[in-house]
Motif scaffolding. Structure first.
Motif, short mmCIF file in Angstrom:
data_model
loop_
_atom_site.label_atom_id
_atom_site.label_comp_id
_atom_site.label_asym_id
_atom_site.label_seq_id
_atom_site.Cartn_x
_atom_site.Cartn_y
_atom_site.Cartn_z
N ILE A 121 0.84 -1.20 0.00
CA ILE A 121 0.00 0.00 0.00
C ILE A 121 0.88 1.25 0.00
O ILE A 121 1.82 1.35 0.79
N LEU A 122 0.55 2.18 -0.88
CA LEU A 122 1.27 3.45 -0.95
C LEU A 122 0.36 4.57 -0.48
O LEU A 122 -0.77 4.70 -0.98
N ILE A 123 0.83 5.34 0.49
CA ILE A 123 0.06 6.51 0.96
C ILE A 123 0.80 7.75 0.46
O ILE A 123 2.01 7.87 0.64
N ILE A 124 0.05 8.67 -0.14
CA ILE A 124 0.69 9.90 -0.65
C ILE A 124 0.38 11.06 0.29
O ILE A 124 -0.78 11.30 0.62
N GLY A 125 1.43 11.74 0.72
CA GLY A 125 1.27 12.89 1.61
C GLY A 125 2.28 12.82 2.75
O GLY A 125 3.04 11.85 2.87
N PRO A 155 5.81 11.67 0.52
CA PRO A 155 7.15 11.44 1.04
C PRO A 155 7.14 11.01 2.51
O PRO A 155 8.17 10.60 3.01
N GLY A 156 6.00 11.10 3.21
CA GLY A 156 5.93 10.66 4.60
C GLY A 156 6.57 11.64 5.56
O GLY A 156 6.98 12.75 5.18
N ASN A 157 6.66 11.24 6.82
CA ASN A 157 7.26 12.11 7.85
C ASN A 157 7.93 11.22 8.90
O ASN A 157 8.02 9.99 8.72
N GLY A 158 8.38 11.85 9.98
CA GLY A 158 9.10 11.09 11.01
C GLY A 158 8.26 10.00 11.64
O GLY A 158 8.78 8.96 12.08
N ALA A 160 7.74 7.04 9.19
CA ALA A 160 9.00 6.28 9.08
C ALA A 160 9.03 5.10 10.06
O ALA A 160 9.74 4.13 9.85
N GLU A 161 8.22 5.19 11.12
CA GLU A 161 8.18 4.13 12.13
C GLU A 161 7.37 2.92 11.68
O GLU A 161 7.58 1.82 12.17
N ILE A 162 6.36 3.14 10.83
CA ILE A 162 5.46 2.04 10.49
C ILE A 162 5.39 1.78 8.99
O ILE A 162 4.68 0.88 8.54
N ALA A 163 6.09 2.60 8.22
CA ALA A 163 6.07 2.44 6.76
C ALA A 163 7.47 2.74 6.24
O ALA A 163 8.31 3.26 6.98
N ALA A 164 7.69 2.45 4.97
CA ALA A 164 8.95 2.87 4.35
C ALA A 164 8.69 4.20 3.68
O ALA A 164 7.82 4.29 2.79
N ASN A 165 9.37 5.25 4.12
CA ASN A 165 9.21 6.55 3.45
C ASN A 165 9.94 6.52 2.11
O ASN A 165 11.05 6.01 2.01
N VAL A 166 9.28 7.09 1.10
CA VAL A 166 9.86 7.12 -0.25
C VAL A 166 10.01 8.59 -0.62
O VAL A 166 9.03 9.32 -0.58
N PRO A 167 11.23 9.03 -0.99
CA PRO A 167 11.42 10.47 -1.22
C PRO A 167 10.89 10.95 -2.58
O PRO A 167 11.64 11.40 -3.42
N ILE A 168 9.58 10.83 -2.76
CA ILE A 168 8.96 11.37 -3.99
C ILE A 168 7.91 12.37 -3.55
O ILE A 168 7.08 12.08 -2.67
N LYS A 202 12.82 12.37 10.58
CA LYS A 202 13.67 11.52 11.42
C LYS A 202 15.05 11.48 10.79
O LYS A 202 15.19 11.18 9.61
N ILE A 203 16.06 11.84 11.59
CA ILE A 203 17.43 11.77 11.09
C ILE A 203 18.25 11.05 12.16
O ILE A 203 18.33 11.51 13.31
N ASN A 204 18.86 9.93 11.80
CA ASN A 204 19.69 9.14 12.73
C ASN A 204 19.00 8.91 14.07
O ASN A 204 19.54 9.27 15.12
N GLU A 205 17.83 8.38 14.03
CA GLU A 205 17.07 8.03 15.25
C GLU A 205 16.65 9.24 16.08
O GLU A 205 16.18 9.09 17.20
N LYS A 206 16.84 10.43 15.54
CA LYS A 206 16.34 11.63 16.23
C LYS A 206 15.23 12.24 15.39
O LYS A 206 15.20 12.07 14.17
N TYR A 207 14.36 13.01 16.04
CA TYR A 207 13.24 13.64 15.33
C TYR A 207 13.39 15.15 15.39
O TYR A 207 13.77 15.70 16.42
N PHE A 208 13.06 15.80 14.27
CA PHE A 208 13.20 17.25 14.19
C PHE A 208 11.91 17.87 13.63
O PHE A 208 11.21 17.23 12.83
N THR A 209 11.63 19.10 14.05
CA THR A 209 10.46 19.78 13.50
C THR A 209 10.74 20.09 12.02
O THR A 209 11.86 20.41 11.64
#
Ligand code: GLY
Length: 429
Positions: free
Chosen positions: A3-7, A32-35, A38-46, A376-383
């Protein structure tokens, strides 16, 4: 099932989380997803407007179902392109999406099918619009006809203000192409309500009612935003009112769409103004509302994948849409400065155990943290946006507001801002 979710908002995180609850085996992608996704899906940079890139990804990865969150890809015809390529996609086609992407189309449609809406005229140049507002009683509502990320609607108090707004849209081109046509309508005073249904082109089912807190400040003060919180059910909406909305807005609109040759498949969100006994349509959206969806989906008991498939396969009437009988709240934690300028890139400090998982409070109420503008960058989360996190809870009564606000205290990032009154007045018995 792939399943692909867009947004990339809280809405998409909540959709991913609802999909995760299905008994079906799933592999979820988010573009492209968000932090949080990233925990429950594979984020795809599109990006959401890269329709070609999204289509190639879906074909190459044999995606079984695509769910579109935001309006931009819908207005660009993503549903038409995916369907033509033999892919299953949840969301209306380009022509149906004109209900949101062209305010002029929506208003002309409402007028044509006798659905109550404020009196209006539309204009394509400054001078004609200016001549019109000079002889009109104010306040007036001035809208850029095209998509403007929720920023294209102005309430003008007098002719001088109207002139400035029209000048900025037509001559200053603040909305680019989206401002080439402008709709000017009478201001209707009343109580505002958003109402969502799901349709498959033949039948429809209402979602539970919700209320969106649109203004940035407590007590509904200040600027309009995408939404600073939501509750379900909407405490002001009786069953009789729901019935009346269905009969006077939803059913005539779906009939009208059919007559226009549009098979409406997806969510239809009606922004309404209730004035006395009259229901006026302010606008339509062709997608799930954000943050209403977060508060709605945590109460969904039936399988969301089956819901999406029943719409695509046009057998919604056989699908049992079931919500639990709780109340729910979604509180938005935002970056200070939103909806105007704000800084992003600040680290978010919170207990990672909270992400995406149902947490049970001492009272038995469930709560959830969905991510919106985070990365999410290196196990940290940023606004990474104006609206950063959504804290949601469901339960039987007033304790859910306390749970949401207790959690808001435990999450920290620079310039954190939230309204202090979300769900407090409305959900307390
Ligand atoms: N919360 C309003 C919207 O989604 O448009």
């Amino acid at each position: 099932m792939k399943i692909l979710i867009i947004g990339s908002g809280g809405r998409e995180n909540a959709i991913a989380s609802a999909i995760k609850k299905s008994k079906k085996e799933t592999e979820i992608y988010c573009a492209p997803g968000n932090g949080g996704t990233a925990e429950i899906a594979a984020n795809v940079p599109i990006k959401q407007d890269d329709i070609k890139g999204l289509l190639s990804f879906a074909l190459e990865n044999k995606i079984d179902l695509t769910v579109v969150g935001p309006e931009i890809p819908l207005s660009m015809g993503i549903a038409d392109k995916f369907t033509a390529a033999g892919l299953k996609i949840f969301g209306p086609d380009r022509k149906a999406s004109l209900l949101e992407s062209s305010k002029k189309f929506a208003k002309d449609f409402l007028r044509k099918y006798n659905i109550k809406t404020a009196e209006y005229e539309s204009f394509t140049n400054f001078q004609d619009a200016q001549n019109f507002v000079k002889q009109k009683k104010h306040p007036l509502v001035i809208k850029a006809s095209g998509l403007a990320a929720g920023k294209g609607v102005f309430i003008s108090e007098n002719a001088e203000e109207s002139k400035k707004i029209l000048d900025s849209i037509f001559n200053g081109k603040i909305f680019g192409k989206s401002g080439e046509t402008v709709v000017i309508e009478d201001y209707i005073e009343g109580f505002e309500l958003s109402y969502m249904i799901v349709a498959d082109g033949a039948s429809y089912k209402p979602l539970i009612t919700s209320m969106d807190y649109k203004k940035i400040g407590d007590g509904d003060a200040g600027e309009n935003t995408g939404g600073m919180g939501a509750v379900t059910p909407n405490p002001y909406v009786s069953e009789d009112l729901v019935d009346k909305i269905n009969k006077t807005v939803i059913e005539p609109a779906l009939e009208g769409l059919k007559k226009e040759g549009i098979k409406y498949k997806g969510i239809l969100y009606a922004g309404l103004m209730i004035k006395g006994d009259e229901i006026y349509v302010l606008e339509f959206n062709v997608r799930f509302g954000d943050p209403e969806t977060q508060a709605i989906l945590i109460r969904l008991e039936s399988d969301i994948i089956d819901l999406f498939l029943s719409v695509i396969n046009e057998n919604l009437k056989d699908y049992k849409l079931i919500f639990d009988d709780n109340k729910s709240i979604c509180l938005v934690l935002a970056s200070g400065g939103y909806p105007k300028d704000y800084k992003a890139g600040y680290e978010i400090f919170f207990d990672k155990k909270l992400h995406n998982r149902d947490q049970i409070s001492e009272s038995g109420a469930e709560y959830y943290i969905f991510h919106a503008g985070t990365k999410k960058i290196n196990e940290k989360y940023f606004t990474d946006g104006g609206r950063v996190l959504n804290i949601c809870a469901k339960g039987k009564g007033a304790e859910i507001a306390d749970i949401v606000y207790d959690n808001a205290e435990k999450i920290n990032f620079e310039n954190k801002y939230c309204r202090k009154d979300i769900g407090k007045i409305y959900v307390r018995p």
